[in-house]
Motif scaffolding. Structure first.
Motif, PDB file in Angstrom:
ATOM      1  N   GLY A 174       8.264   8.492   3.902  1.00 33.25           N
ATOM      2  CA  GLY A 174       8.006   7.080   3.675  1.00 33.25           C
ATOM      3  C   GLY A 174       6.987   6.538   4.642  1.00 33.25           C
ATOM      4  O   GLY A 174       6.391   5.488   4.404  1.00 33.25           O
ATOM      5  N   TYR A 175       6.757   7.237   5.748  1.00 33.24           N
ATOM      6  CA  TYR A 175       5.773   6.797   6.730  1.00 33.24           C
ATOM      7  C   TYR A 175       4.678   7.851   6.886  1.00 33.24           C
ATOM      8  O   TYR A 175       4.177   8.105   7.977  1.00 33.24           O
ATOM      9  N   VAL A 176       4.303   8.477   5.778  1.00 32.01           N
ATOM     10  CA  VAL A 176       3.316   9.535   5.816  1.00 32.01           C
ATOM     11  C   VAL A 176       1.985   9.057   6.359  1.00 32.01           C
ATOM     12  O   VAL A 176       1.235   9.832   6.934  1.00 32.01           O
ATOM     13  N   ARG A 177       1.698   7.784   6.228  1.00 31.72           N
ATOM     14  CA  ARG A 177       0.415   7.310   6.734  1.00 31.72           C
ATOM     15  C   ARG A 177       0.354   7.269   8.243  1.00 31.72           C
ATOM     16  O   ARG A 177      -0.690   7.012   8.832  1.00 31.72           O
ATOM     17  N   ASP A 178       1.516   7.503   8.898  1.00 33.21           N
ATOM     18  CA  ASP A 178       1.482   7.662  10.338  1.00 33.21           C
ATOM     19  C   ASP A 178       0.679   8.889  10.743  1.00 33.21           C
ATOM     20  O   ASP A 178       0.258   9.011  11.895  1.00 33.21           O
ATOM     21  N   LEU A 179       0.489   9.815   9.789  1.00 32.50           N
ATOM     22  CA  LEU A 179      -0.337  10.984  10.084  1.00 32.50           C
ATOM     23  C   LEU A 179      -1.734  10.580  10.503  1.00 32.50           C
ATOM     24  O   LEU A 179      -2.371  11.221  11.340  1.00 32.50           O
ATOM     25  N   GLU A 180      -2.231   9.493   9.912  1.00 30.35           N
ATOM     26  CA  GLU A 180      -3.567   9.031  10.266  1.00 30.35           C
ATOM     27  C   GLU A 180      -3.597   8.559  11.714  1.00 30.35           C
ATOM     28  O   GLU A 180      -4.551   8.816  12.459  1.00 30.35           O
ATOM     29  N   ASP A 181      -2.536   7.853  12.144  1.00 31.21           N
ATOM     30  CA  ASP A 181      -2.479   7.362  13.512  1.00 31.21           C
ATOM     31  C   ASP A 181      -2.411   8.520  14.505  1.00 31.21           C
ATOM     32  O   ASP A 181      -2.880   8.406  15.645  1.00 31.21           O
ATOM     33  N   ARG A 182      -1.812   9.638  14.059  1.00 36.86           N
ATOM     34  CA  ARG A 182      -1.688  10.775  14.958  1.00 36.86           C
ATOM     35  C   ARG A 182      -2.960  11.641  14.977  1.00 36.86           C
ATOM     36  O   ARG A 182      -3.035  12.615  15.688  1.00 36.86           O
ATOM     37  N   GLY A 183      -3.917  11.270  14.131  1.00 36.19           N
ATOM     38  CA  GLY A 183      -5.155  12.016  14.095  1.00 36.19           C
ATOM     39  C   GLY A 183      -5.106  13.278  13.274  1.00 36.19           C
ATOM     40  O   GLY A 183      -6.012  14.101  13.324  1.00 36.19           O
ATOM     41  N   VAL A 184      -3.996  13.452  12.485  1.00 33.87           N
ATOM     42  CA  VAL A 184      -3.873  14.665  11.682  1.00 33.87           C
ATOM     43  C   VAL A 184      -4.686  14.548  10.402  1.00 33.87           C
ATOM     44  O   VAL A 184      -5.275  15.504   9.921  1.00 33.87           O
ATOM     45  N   VAL A 185      -4.717  13.349   9.826  1.00 38.08           N
ATOM     46  CA  VAL A 185      -5.451  13.119   8.582  1.00 38.08           C
ATOM     47  C   VAL A 185      -6.747  12.401   8.908  1.00 38.08           C
ATOM     48  O   VAL A 185      -6.736  11.401   9.603  1.00 38.08           O
ATOM     49  N   LYS A 230       0.819  -1.210   0.000  1.00 36.45           N
ATOM     50  CA  LYS A 230       0.000   0.000   0.000  1.00 36.45           C
ATOM     51  C   LYS A 230       0.851   1.257   0.000  1.00 36.45           C
ATOM     52  O   LYS A 230       0.475   2.296  -0.554  1.00 36.45           O
ATOM     53  N   GLU A 231       2.032   1.172   0.631  1.00 32.10           N
ATOM     54  CA  GLU A 231       2.880   2.355   0.735  1.00 32.10           C
ATOM     55  C   GLU A 231       3.447   2.798  -0.608  1.00 32.10           C
ATOM     56  O   GLU A 231       3.972   3.902  -0.733  1.00 32.10           O
ATOM     57  N   SER A 232       3.373   1.935  -1.632  1.00 30.08           N
ATOM     58  CA  SER A 232       3.877   2.310  -2.950  1.00 30.08           C
ATOM     59  C   SER A 232       2.867   3.134  -3.741  1.00 30.08           C
ATOM     60  O   SER A 232       3.202   3.677  -4.792  1.00 30.08           O
ATOM     61  N   ASP A 233       1.639   3.229  -3.252  1.00 32.01           N
ATOM     62  CA  ASP A 233       0.617   4.019  -3.930  1.00 32.01           C
ATOM     63  C   ASP A 233       0.804   5.507  -3.633  1.00 32.01           C
ATOM     64  O   ASP A 233       1.410   5.879  -2.621  1.00 32.01           O
TER      65      ASP A 233
END
Length: 338
Positions: free
Chosen positions: A327-338, A266-269
């Motif tokens: 490379g770990y931009v989806r961590d933003l979701e875990d932080r509640g930013v996205v 998924k991270e390659s998308d």
């Protein structure tokens, strides 16, 4: 002499030759097999954008299904028109897929996620839109040249419009190849050797497919340069060898080296529009910039500018709990930013 209805029937839709039904069945099966493989691969690798290459294989398969029907019912103008138009237009799907794949390669194998100022997610989009323009022009010409009870002048007009669309497609391909070469040079600077080997394997497939499409375009330009009087349209061997076989090889090449194998997970998308908005379009980096801490959060959980040292030195080893590399931009979701 009198055993072929496509030649003997006075109301035949076929232009003066006896089509080979066995060859039509064979190619319908072969295109059907690569279509099935592409559908299975898109599910296994979870690459939704692969519906585009599957659509190209579907149109090629449908082309030969309708060709078989047209051979069986030689007076049916609809069957003849459908297979004729599908054969002329199906390769545009393959061409569009090449554009989409390279856009994702720009994101995965460069640190800037752009080539000559074009961001990766825009790169493919622009060329696909250009491909659609060529598609519309070719569709208009093909439909004009394959209508019922039409004059020779309209046939020539339709073929010339179609050839203009084909020439436009080739012009876009030449521009695209120039950008692909630029990407190759940039990727060699940004990506480690192991990533380079993976990327080059995919890139060479793209070059090969574009070469096949170019040969097919040259064939079509020569074929219809004199309308139907060139003799090529009434010898189906040319069409099988210089059109259908080339597109079959292109589809199989993408089966052998599927983008999902080269860019897995998924991270390659591409990051979503929402993620790009939160991060800021100018701050989005490619996956080869993983070592660069480009986003930080203060104690209140708000995003702040990157540290000055990290900006000056891409190898700066600051990676703590408050730092997010792209490379770990989806961590933003875990932080509640996205």
């Amino acid at each position: 002499m009198g055993g072929c209805p496509a030649q003997t029937d006075p109301n035949t839709a076929w232009p003066g030759f006896c089509p080979n039904s066995g060859a039509a069945y064979l190619y319908a099966i072969l295109f059907g097999l690569t279509l099935t493989t592409h559908i299975v691969q898109s599910i296994i690798y979870r690459k939704g954008y692969s519906w585009v290459i599957a659509m190209g294989a579907l149109w090629q398969t449908a082309c030969y299904v309708f060709r078989i029907l047209s051979i069986e019912y030689v007076t049916n103008d609809t069957y003849y028109t459908v297979w004729f138009v599908l054969m002329l237009l199906a390769p545009l799907w393959i061409n569009a897929y090449v554009y989409m794949v390279l856009g994702r390669m720009v994101y995965n194998f460069t640190s800037s996620a752009k080539i000559l100022g074009f961001k990766a997610w825009r790169f493919g989009l622009y060329f696909v839109l250009l491909d659609i323009v060529a598609f519309v022009v070719q569709a208009v010409g093909a439909s004009m040249a394959s209508g019922n009870n039409i004059s020779q002048s309209q046939i020539f007009r339709g073929l010339h419009i179609y050839m203009g669309g084909v020439g436009l497609q080739q012009f876009f391909i030449c521009c695209f190849i120039g950008l692909a070469i630029r990407f190759q040079r940039q990727m060699k600077r940004d990506a480690p050797a192991t990533d380079q080997r993976r990327a080059l394997r995919m890139l060479y497939i793209l070059y090969a497919v574009l070469t096949l499409i170019t040969v097919r375009i040259i064939f079509r330009l020569v074929e219809y340069s004199k309308g139907y009087s060139s003799g090529i349209p009434v010898h189906e061997a040319y069409q099988y060898v210089l059109d259908s076989t080339l597109m079959l090889i292109a589809l199989v090449l993408f089966n052998i080296v599927h983008p999902g194998r080269i860019m897995p997970g998924k991270e390659s998308d591409f990051p979503s529009r929402k993620q790009r908005k939160v991060i800021g379009k100018k701050n989005v980096r490619g996956r080869m910039a993983d070592a660069l801490p480009v986003y930080e959060f203060n104690n209140n959980g708000h995003m702040v500018e990157p540290a000055a040292e990290a900006e000056r030195n891409p190898t700066y080893p600051k990676t703590d709990a408050t730092t997010v590399t792209y490379g770990y931009v989806r961590d933003l979701e875990d932080r509640g930013v996205v």
